[in-house]
Design an enzyme around this catalytic site. Structure first.
Site, PDB file in Angstrom:
ATOM      1  N   ASP A 322       0.838  -1.191   0.000  1.00  0.00           N
ATOM      2  CA  ASP A 322       0.000   0.000   0.000  1.00  0.00           C
ATOM      3  C   ASP A 322       0.879   1.249   0.000  1.00  0.00           C
ATOM      4  O   ASP A 322       1.879   1.319   0.723  1.00  0.00           O
ATOM      5  CB  ASP A 322      -0.892  -0.031   1.245  1.00  0.00           C
ATOM      6  CG  ASP A 322      -1.788   1.174   1.360  1.00  0.00           C
ATOM      7  OD1 ASP A 322      -2.646   1.355   0.479  1.00  0.00           O
ATOM      8  OD2 ASP A 322      -1.631   1.942   2.325  1.00  0.00           O
ATOM      9  N   GLU A 358       1.780  -0.405  -5.019  1.00  0.00           N
ATOM     10  CA  GLU A 358       0.882   0.689  -5.380  1.00  0.00           C
ATOM     11  C   GLU A 358       1.797   1.902  -5.542  1.00  0.00           C
ATOM     12  O   GLU A 358       2.293   2.440  -4.546  1.00  0.00           O
ATOM     13  CB  GLU A 358      -0.154   0.931  -4.291  1.00  0.00           C
ATOM     14  CG  GLU A 358      -1.136   2.038  -4.646  1.00  0.00           C
ATOM     15  CD  GLU A 358      -2.117   2.332  -3.522  1.00  0.00           C
ATOM     16  OE1 GLU A 358      -3.290   2.593  -3.823  1.00  0.00           O
ATOM     17  OE2 GLU A 358      -1.706   2.326  -2.336  1.00  0.00           O
TER      18      GLU A 358
END
Length: 646
Positions: A322, A358
């Site tokens: 993330d 990401e």
């Protein structure tokens, strides 16, 4: 680091550079009563440690740290705060937000979960990552949130709903097999806490992107701790499915300076979190969550690496990171050579695991798509946006779609990575669902309690004439046609396709494009209303990818060779020149291989288009919409095959 069981007792080891003394707090078997508070007697540099004779697995404990309270210097030591060991692998209860967690000098022992000393894992677990299974390049990633996915599934016993154990139910595994999912990507399962503004609104964090500890599974998802994950990974490995963990290393639930003190902040706020160079008291917020974990500092790199190794030991095939740009941030900005990248890439096991970033955060220079080091793959936000814009009808998008169909060479070729560096997706947990993408021209996030201010304001969505749910059969048909065209685009593109759970059967979030706070029946997957025909369509697309290697080759197209490996053509068979892309609504990609040729034909127009290319010998393998003969139907994607003479 952490609590280690050895012969005759337990060794406790804690990092704190600026802390003066670390206290070990012991609790009774229920965790309700503190029975002892013992200072760790030894210090070796920044490591505080001690041996507790007679202790063993199952002991409940917490930490406190004495040190200066100097917020202007980044120091926030507060011995009234019970802290969770960052290396604890088992917790006795879930975290719940309470304002006292953020008040200096307020005792919090009755609010903080207890760490539990875990026993030694078996060196050769019967269940866990199986050799050769799960670590190969993904063929289809299926992203899911454990609770949302299982809470309303009729084949899952109520007692198991919302847990990792539910994912092992035969009906779940059968669904994954039907879809052809090679890997399941679990949204965060590490212990998390609600953001402080949610409980007063009657809301709760549904996604888990607010971790407290990087090692311990949340007790709500895994009451048995890491053993539950190990069993899941073992069961999935035997079923031919790998498990990817979505991990959040970039921030914690301690939030900004007004947030809780429950872990890293109380252990050594100045080291674990990044502060402004000209203001040691000001937290850097590159994450949008109030602060940023300093992943370039040696003890923090060590903690992150130890966490990744721990999850790997339980059987996971790899990780999705993330806000992955934070992994490469140093004091001078983003770098491919940042310490955490270097540590991962030299590790003999982690470097061979699945690694997906990401590739963005909200800090300066935060959008780093295409700039991560090999062998990282990356979520391709450009793919998502360009595909959406093409099918929405935006002008001048045909060339962009062609680039995405062929693997996004503009993003990855310059660094000598192939199409499999691109994780292609149309929708993810964050944003509109696939159904909502074609049903809402604007977000509707009122249920989040922020007056619709939160969430993305430019999702490139459309509503086919009516905003939201529609009783009009013509609108429903138009939406179904668009959904199938989008899905066909995804599965016929080079790169790794990712599908978010429920998008294969029409899930909706009622126009909410930021449903992180909606852990309730209105947002859990509604299996009773699943569109089985759409599931079958997705399964057919996945099967085509498995059966036709031309669709999945990890190489970029060149137009060279005899015959050329690829040609871009108009439906009438003429070649598309560099100046012809503007204004195109229909075009074709001809792929030539040793055994066959494939023709991917796209038409976003509102009228059918004759396809002169698909003549004698061509077989139609799939079309996303019904058409006549070799015509390209309205708003459709089709795939044709021509066997090559042996």
């Amino acid at each position: 680091m952490g609590a280690t069981v050895s012969e005759g007792g337990v060794t406790f080891t804690v990092f704190s550079r600026n802390g003066e003394r670390v206290l070990l707090c012991l609790f009774d078997e229920t965790g309700d009563t503190e029975i002892a508070r013992l200072p760790l007697p030894c210090r070796s540099g920044d490591i505080h440690h001690g041996f507790l004779p007679g202790a063993g697995a199952g002991l409940r404990y917490g930490l406190r740290v004495e040190g200066p309270w100097q917020p202007e210097q980044g120091h926030r030591f507060d011995p009234s705060k019970l802290l969770v060991d960052p290396y604890a692998t088992l917790l006795d209860r879930a975290f719940l937000w309470d304002p006292q967690l953020a008040r200096h000098g307020q005792e919090t022992a009755d609010l903080v979960p207890r760490c539990i000393v875990a026993g030694r894992p078996s060196p050769h677990p019967e269940e866990g990552r199986l050799e050769g299974s799960g670590s190969e390049p993904p063929r289809l990633i299926y992203e899911l949130a454990v609770r949302s996915f299982t809470m309303r599934h009729p084949a899952v016993p109520e007692r198991l709903r919302g847990t990792l154990a539910a994912l092992m139910e035969p009906a779940i595994v059968a669904h994954l097999h039907r879809l052809g999912a090679g890997h399941v990507e679990l949204m965060p399962i590490a212990a998390w806490m609600d953001e402080r503004h949610l409980p007063p609104l009657g809301l709760a964090n549904a996604w888990g992107y607010n971790p407290v500890n990087f090692f311990a599974p949340d007790p709500r998802l895994a009451p048995g701790g890491g053993a539950d994950l190990r069993r899941l990974c073992g069961a999935y490995a035997r079923a031919g499915i790998g498990v990817i963990l979505d991990v959040v290393l970039n921030h914690t639930a301690e939030s900004d300076e007004y947030g809780a003190t429950i872990g890293l902040r109380g252990l050594d706020n100045a080291v674990y979190y990044r502060h402004a160079a000209d203001d040691p008291g000001r937290l850097v917020n590159d994450t949008g969550c109030g602060h940023t974990v300093a992943l370039d500092r040696a003890p923090v790199v060590r903690m992150a690496m130890d966490a990744l190794r721990h999850w790997r030991s339980l059987g996971v095939a790899g990780f999705r990171f993330d806000l992955g740009t934070v992994m490469g941030r140093t004091e001078t900005g983003f770098s491919q050579d940042a310490p955490l990248f270097a540590a991962i890439l030299q590790d003999p096991d982690l470097s061979r695991s699945i690694l997906i970033a990401e590739p963005w955060d909200i800090g300066p220079g935060g959008y780093q798509l295409g700039h991560f080091p090999a062998p990282f793959a990356e979520w391709n936000g450009r793919y998502r946006d360009d595909v959406r814009r093409f099918w929405r009808g935006d002008a001048g998008m045909a060339g962009a779609l062609a680039t995405r169909l062929s693997g996004s060479s503009d993003l990855f070729a310059i660094r000598h990575r192939g199409p499999n560096a691109s994780v292609n997706f149309l929708a993810a947990h964050d944003g509109f669902t696939l159904t909502d993408l074609v049903s809402y021209a604007a977000k509707h996030n009122e249920a989040n309690g922020e007056e619709n201010r939160d969430g993305d304001n430019d999702s490139h969505s459309w509503n086919n004439g009516i905003e939201g749910a529609s009783p009009d059969p013509a609108v429903t048909e138009a939406r179904n046609r668009d959904i199938r065209a989008l899905l066909a685009t995804l599965f016929l593109s080079r790169g790794i396709p990712m599908l978010t759970a429920g998008d294969e059967f029409g899930r909706t979030q009622h126009g909410n494009n930021n449903a992180y706070a909606q852990d309730n029946a209105g947002f859990w997957l509604d299996w009773e209303r699943a569109d089985d025909a759409l599931i079958g369509f997705v399964a057919a697309l996945a099967k085509l990818r498995r059966e036709h290697p031309l669709l999945t080759a990890d190489s970029f197209l060149t137009g060279a060779g005899e015959p050329p490996d690829a040609l871009w053509l108009k439906p009438d068979g003429s070649r598309i020149g560099d100046g012809d892309w503007n204004g195109l609504d229909a075009f074709c990609l001809l792929l030539n291989g040793r055994d066959e040729s494939l023709l991917v034909a796209v038409n976003r127009g509102r009228e059918g288009v004759p396809l002169a290319l698909a003549g004698e010998g061509w077989e139609k393998l799939l079309t996303s919409a019904d058409g006549v003969g070799s015509e390209l139907p309205v708003r459709s994607v089709s795939l044709w095959r021509l066997p090559r003479p042996s």
